[in-house]
Write an enzyme that holds these catalytic residues in place. Structure first.
Site, short mmCIF file in Angstrom:
data_model
loop_
_atom_site.label_atom_id
_atom_site.label_comp_id
_atom_site.label_asym_id
_atom_site.label_seq_id
_atom_site.Cartn_x
_atom_site.Cartn_y
_atom_site.Cartn_z
N GLY A 66 0.79 -1.23 0.00
CA GLY A 66 0.00 0.00 0.00
C GLY A 66 0.82 1.27 0.00
O GLY A 66 0.33 2.34 0.36
N PRO A 70 6.94 8.69 -3.67
CA PRO A 70 8.27 8.21 -4.05
C PRO A 70 8.82 7.10 -3.14
O PRO A 70 9.96 6.69 -3.34
CB PRO A 70 9.14 9.48 -3.92
CG PRO A 70 8.48 10.22 -2.79
CD PRO A 70 7.02 9.95 -2.91
N VAL A 72 8.96 3.51 -2.42
CA VAL A 72 8.57 2.32 -3.17
C VAL A 72 8.89 1.07 -2.37
O VAL A 72 9.87 1.01 -1.63
CB VAL A 72 9.32 2.29 -4.53
CG1 VAL A 72 8.92 1.07 -5.34
CG2 VAL A 72 9.02 3.56 -5.31
N ASP A 181 -2.07 6.52 8.82
CA ASP A 181 -2.87 6.26 7.62
C ASP A 181 -3.30 4.79 7.55
O ASP A 181 -3.01 4.08 6.59
CB ASP A 181 -2.08 6.64 6.36
CG ASP A 181 -3.01 6.86 5.16
OD1 ASP A 181 -4.23 6.92 5.38
OD2 ASP A 181 -2.52 6.95 4.03
#
Length: 491
Positions: A66, A70, A72, A181
């Site tokens: 998820g 930038p 990764v 989040d």
């Protein structure tokens, strides 16, 4: 074969059921099966991680964790076929190497079977990388919003909610109550189909973007006011995930709460779940989501009370997650028989539709030769009523009206005037079609009592055992059925 039947008596069945999937064997250490699988947290060299990811090849970029550019995430492979997830931060994130190492080590000290655990990091020059367990079966978002073969089952959705609550409770007990989040992309599925919470969200974000996505509709109200994440903010996000699980969509909390206040909570529920959950369960989950989404943070429940509330809602707790998810399991496939009949193949796949076709095509020819001694008096209305029950049951069975078939076949069996292994077999499948695996197993066993040399009875026992997650016994029974059929065909 009589010994086989006694082995699967109900006393044996209840005493040998797998430990409930709800009971964590050792949350803190990752469970007895995972213990020693991974070493304690350590530092990797940049060269090690380059080698593991084929030089951070674009082909190895994965979306399972998820994360968005930038920062990764790459799939990597260490020696001994150990797969890892490597998160590579952009060069502006974590400018202070000491802060990065301290934070990574703190998260890396956590070990739980409810987490995709952090097992290492790398801090060389401008590089900041985290190394976690790799989860091969994608994200909750994929299985919930973008499913291909089947929607996620109600029992699995309840399990996801419980396991996530257990993950948050564990982290909170270790002083890591803040999670950044929390969303459906942060929940990953391991090789056994069990949901786990990504450890990456436990890292303090530093310059690694914001704690919440830019979609304000899903952001806790206090974060909008202060820009700070609190444990109560995490519970709010948990509430949005409950909405995701119920609806199969990403519904803004404000819209969901309007429906709930208008007593239209059934409009929230995923249409694919129709008929697969009780209104009481749905009401309880809605009530829990509403508590999590309270505007005032202090009115929301804590992680421990979430676990308590969700424990009582669990369904099919004895069934492994990979079965509920329809995910192939390595351990189960490793012991598959080499040569199976079409019936055996259908049982191995728990393909109830194929089993139905086979039973319907076979009809009652395997009942031939079974003695049904009837007195003269029984050739009366009672006999006719019993035969009518069987006839109506067969009609419902052909029409795939399995609830009616159960009722009619039960009347035939309870009549006691005739004995038919085929009726037991058909009621067994009807039970399986209605998610009643324990009752189905009882019928498969009874069919074998009536007709000990009948392979179908063993095949159906195997299907029931697979459905109940009893893999080793299912494989053994399937093998017995295959051997019996081969022996029968020779004669």
């Amino acid at each position: 074969m009589g010994a086989r039947c006694s082995k699967f008596s109900f006393c044996w069945f209840h005493s040998h059921l797998k430990a409930s999937v709800l009971e964590s064997s050792d949350l803190e250490n990752g469970g007895k099966n995972d213990r020693n699988t991974w070493p304690s947290f350590g530092e990797f060299s940049l060269e090690q991680l380059k080698a593991a990811t084929s030089g951070f090849s674009p082909d190895n970029i994965v979306s399972e964790h998820g994360e968005k550019a930038p920062n990764v995430v790459y799939k990597g492979k260490l020696d001994k076929d150990r797969y890892i997830a490597v998160k590579r931060f952009n060069r502006l994130a974590w400018p202070d190497p000491r802060q990065f190492l301290e934070e990574a080590k703190s998260v890396g000290n956590l070990r739980s079977e409810r987490l995709a655990n952090l097992i290492g990091c790398c801090c060389e020059g401008d590089e900041r990388l985290l190394v976690a367990e790799f989860m091969p079966n994608e994200t909750l978002a994929k299985h919930l919003f973008h499913w291909e073969n089947q929607p996620m089952k109600w029992a699995m959705r309840l399990r996801v909610a419980l396991y996530l609550a257990q993950a948050l409770e564990y982290c909170s007990s270790k002083g890591r109550a803040l999670y950044h989040d929390l969303n459906a992309y942060r929940i990953l599925f391991d090789k056994d189909g069990n949901p786990r919470l990504s450890c990456f969200g436990l890292m303090k974000n530093s310059r690694d973007g914001k704690s919440y996505s830019t979609n304000l509709a899903f952001t806790p109200p206090e974060y909008l006011r202060t820009g700070r994440v609190t444990p109560e903010s995490v519970v709010y996000s948990f509430g949005t995930l409950l909405l995701d699980l119920m609806s199969g969509k990403h519904i803004p909390p404000s819209h969901a709460l309007d429906l709930i206040r208008g007593k239209n909570f059934l409009m929230l529920m995923d249409s694919a779940l129709e008929g697969h959950f009780s209104n009481d369960d749905g009401t309880e989950l809605v009530r829990l989501a509403t508590r999590c989404l309270q505007y005032e943070a202090r009115e929301r429940p804590n992680a421990k009370s979430l676990v308590t509330a969700l424990m009582s809602l669990q369904k099919e707790s004895e069934v492994p997650s990979y079965v509920l998810m329809g995910i192939p399991n390595e351990a189960a496939s490793a012991t598959q028989p080499l040569s199976l009949t079409p019936f055996g193949e259908a049982c191995l796949r728990i393909d109830l539709t194929a089993i139905h076709e086979i039973l319907e095509k076979t009809g009652y020819k395997d009942d031939e030769g079974i003695a049904n001694e009837l007195s003269f008096q029984m050739w009366t209305s009672q006999m006719q009523e019993t035969l009518n029950s069987k006839k109506h049951g067969d009609t419902a069975f052909r029409a795939k009206d399995f609830s009616t078939a159960i009722d009619c076949y039960t009347q035939f069996i309870d009549g006691g005037t005739m004995v038919s292994p085929t009726v037991y077999a058909r009621r067994c499948l009807s039970y399986l079609m209605n998610d009643m695996a324990q009752e189905a197993l009882g019928d498969a066993m009874q069919a074998q009592v009536v007709s000990p040399e009948w392979p179908t009875a063993l095949y159906l026992q195997a299907t029931c055992l697979f459905s109940l997650g009893m893999e080793a016994d299912a494989q053994e029974t399937l093998k017995d059925g295959t051997n019996l059929e081969a022996k029968r065909n020779k004669n």
